[in-house]
Design an enzyme around this catalytic site. Structure first.
Site, PDB file in Angstrom:
ATOM      1  CE  LYS A  16      -3.806  -2.351   2.394  1.00 33.84           C
ATOM      2  NZ  LYS A  16      -4.757  -2.288   3.539  1.00 33.84           N
ATOM      3  CE1 TYR A  56      -9.349  -2.933   0.455  1.00 32.51           C
ATOM      4  CE2 TYR A  56      -8.674  -0.972  -0.731  1.00 32.51           C
ATOM      5  CZ  TYR A  56      -8.369  -2.034   0.094  1.00 32.51           C
ATOM      6  OH  TYR A  56      -7.093  -2.193   0.567  1.00 32.51           O
ATOM      7  CG  ASN A 123      -3.409  -2.795   6.966  1.00 28.41           C
ATOM      8  OD1 ASN A 123      -3.259  -2.399   5.816  1.00 28.41           O
ATOM      9  ND2 ASN A 123      -4.496  -3.409   7.368  1.00 28.41           N
ATOM     10  CG  HIS A 126      -5.084  -6.359  -0.550  1.00 30.44           C
ATOM     11  ND1 HIS A 126      -6.309  -6.481   0.070  1.00 30.44           N
ATOM     12  CD2 HIS A 126      -5.118  -7.199  -1.625  1.00 30.44           C
ATOM     13  CE1 HIS A 126      -7.045  -7.344  -0.620  1.00 30.44           C
ATOM     14  NE2 HIS A 126      -6.342  -7.796  -1.647  1.00 30.44           N
ATOM     15  CD  GLU A 137      -8.561  -9.145  -3.941  1.00 27.90           C
ATOM     16  OE1 GLU A 137      -7.379  -9.508  -3.743  1.00 27.90           O
ATOM     17  OE2 GLU A 137      -9.371  -8.942  -3.020  1.00 27.90           O
TER      18      GLU A 137
HETATM   19  P1  DAT Z   1      -7.549  -7.076   5.527  1.00 25.49           P
HETATM   20  O1  DAT Z   1      -6.746  -6.017   4.793  1.00 25.49           O
HETATM   21  O2  DAT Z   1      -6.792  -7.634   6.697  1.00 25.49           O
HETATM   22  O3  DAT Z   1      -8.113  -8.145   4.613  1.00 25.49           O
HETATM   23  P2  DAT Z   1     -10.215  -5.927   5.567  1.00 25.49           P
HETATM   24  O4  DAT Z   1     -10.410  -6.524   4.216  1.00 25.49           O
HETATM   25  O5  DAT Z   1     -11.240  -6.236   6.608  1.00 25.49           O
HETATM   26  O6  DAT Z   1      -8.791  -6.304   6.167  1.00 25.49           O
HETATM   27  O7  DAT Z   1     -10.155  -4.340   5.436  1.00 25.49           O
HETATM   28  C1  DAT Z   1      -9.531  -3.716   4.332  1.00 25.49           C
HETATM   29  C2  DAT Z   1      -8.722  -2.547   4.833  1.00 25.49           C
HETATM   30  O8  DAT Z   1      -9.573  -1.544   5.387  1.00 25.49           O
HETATM   31  C3  DAT Z   1      -7.753  -2.899   5.958  1.00 25.49           C
HETATM   32  O9  DAT Z   1      -6.546  -3.434   5.472  1.00 25.49           O
HETATM   33  C4  DAT Z   1      -7.595  -1.593   6.650  1.00 25.49           C
HETATM   34  C5  DAT Z   1      -8.961  -0.950   6.536  1.00 25.49           C
HETATM   35  N1  DAT Z   1      -9.808  -1.241   7.697  1.00 25.49           N
HETATM   36  C6  DAT Z   1     -10.458  -2.406   7.948  1.00 25.49           C
HETATM   37  N2  DAT Z   1     -11.152  -2.337   9.093  1.00 25.49           N
HETATM   38  C7  DAT Z   1     -10.948  -1.088   9.563  1.00 25.49           C
HETATM   39  C8  DAT Z   1     -11.413  -0.374  10.711  1.00 25.49           C
HETATM   40  N3  DAT Z   1     -12.235  -0.936  11.600  1.00 25.49           N
HETATM   41  N4  DAT Z   1     -10.989   0.899  10.892  1.00 25.49           N
HETATM   42  C9  DAT Z   1     -10.188   1.487  10.010  1.00 25.49           C
HETATM   43  N5  DAT Z   1      -9.700   0.878   8.897  1.00 25.49           N
HETATM   44  C10 DAT Z   1     -10.084  -0.382   8.674  1.00 25.49           C
HETATM   45 MG    MG Z   2      -9.478  -7.912   3.030  1.00 25.80          MG
END
Ligand code: DAT
Ligand code: MG
Length: 145
Positions: A16, A56, A123, A126, A137
């Site tokens: 990212k 997303y 974080n 992805h 994807e």
């Molecule tokens: P991952 O990237 O571990 O698959 P995800 O698909 O649930 O997680 O979410 C996509 C991204 O969105 C994640 O990498 C960071 C952001 N995100 C997810 N949950 C969040 C939250 N509760 N608050 C802020 N950002 C969040």
């Molecule tokens: Mg995810």
């Protein structure tokens, strides 16, 4: 057990914008390769709204969706396709859990990420969460593959 030859699969990894900005692209690629996965495609690019909306789609409507898309457009991302047996779950394991503050040490997020007090968890990476997500994807980011 009869099936000892698990199929080779592919996953989509994104370094990212926070990871690219911090100069961690090479460190992420190093960990993918050190684990024994092959790099199929690696490309630095700036994501646009169309790709991010599709990428997303599952998060549309959530409070962090708009800041997430803005963050993902804040700089280039390194888009990667990696290949190997069980690479989808293997890379998720290398990445660690979503919240980088509590992600396990030893993982990409746990070793290199933290909370910066922002609306969106920055974080670093992805990784596709299932073989079905990976296929969707990869066709989105690398239509020629
Ligand atoms: P991952 O990237 O571990 O698959 P995800 O698909 O649930 O997680 O979410 C996509 C991204 O969105 C994640 O990498 C960071 C952001 N995100 C997810 N949950 C969040 C939250 N509760 N608050 C802020 N950002 C969040
Ligand atoms: Mg995810």
């Amino acid at each position: 057990m009869t099936d000892t030859h698990a199929a080779v699969e592919r996953t989509l990894v994104l370094v990212k914008p926070d990871g690219v900005r911090r100069g961690l692209s090479g460190e992420v690629l190093r960990r993918i390769e050190a684990k024994g996965y092959a790099l199929v495609a690696v490309e630095l690019r700036t994501a646009d709204d169309d790709v991010l909306a599709a990428h997303y789609a599952e998060h549309e409507g959530k409070p962090f969706y708009a800041p997430l898309v803005e963050f993902m457009k804040s700089g280039p991302v390194l888009a990667v396709v990696a290949e190997g047996q069980r690479v989808v779950e293997g890379f998720r394991s290398l990445a660690g859990t979503t919240d980088p503050t509590t992600a396990a040490p030893g993982t990409i997020r746990g070793d290199l990420g933290r909370d910066w007090g922002l609306k969106v968890q920055q974080n670093l990476v992805h990784g596709s969460d299932s073989p079905e997500s990976a296929a969707r994807e990869i066709s989105l980011w690398f239509p020629a593959l």
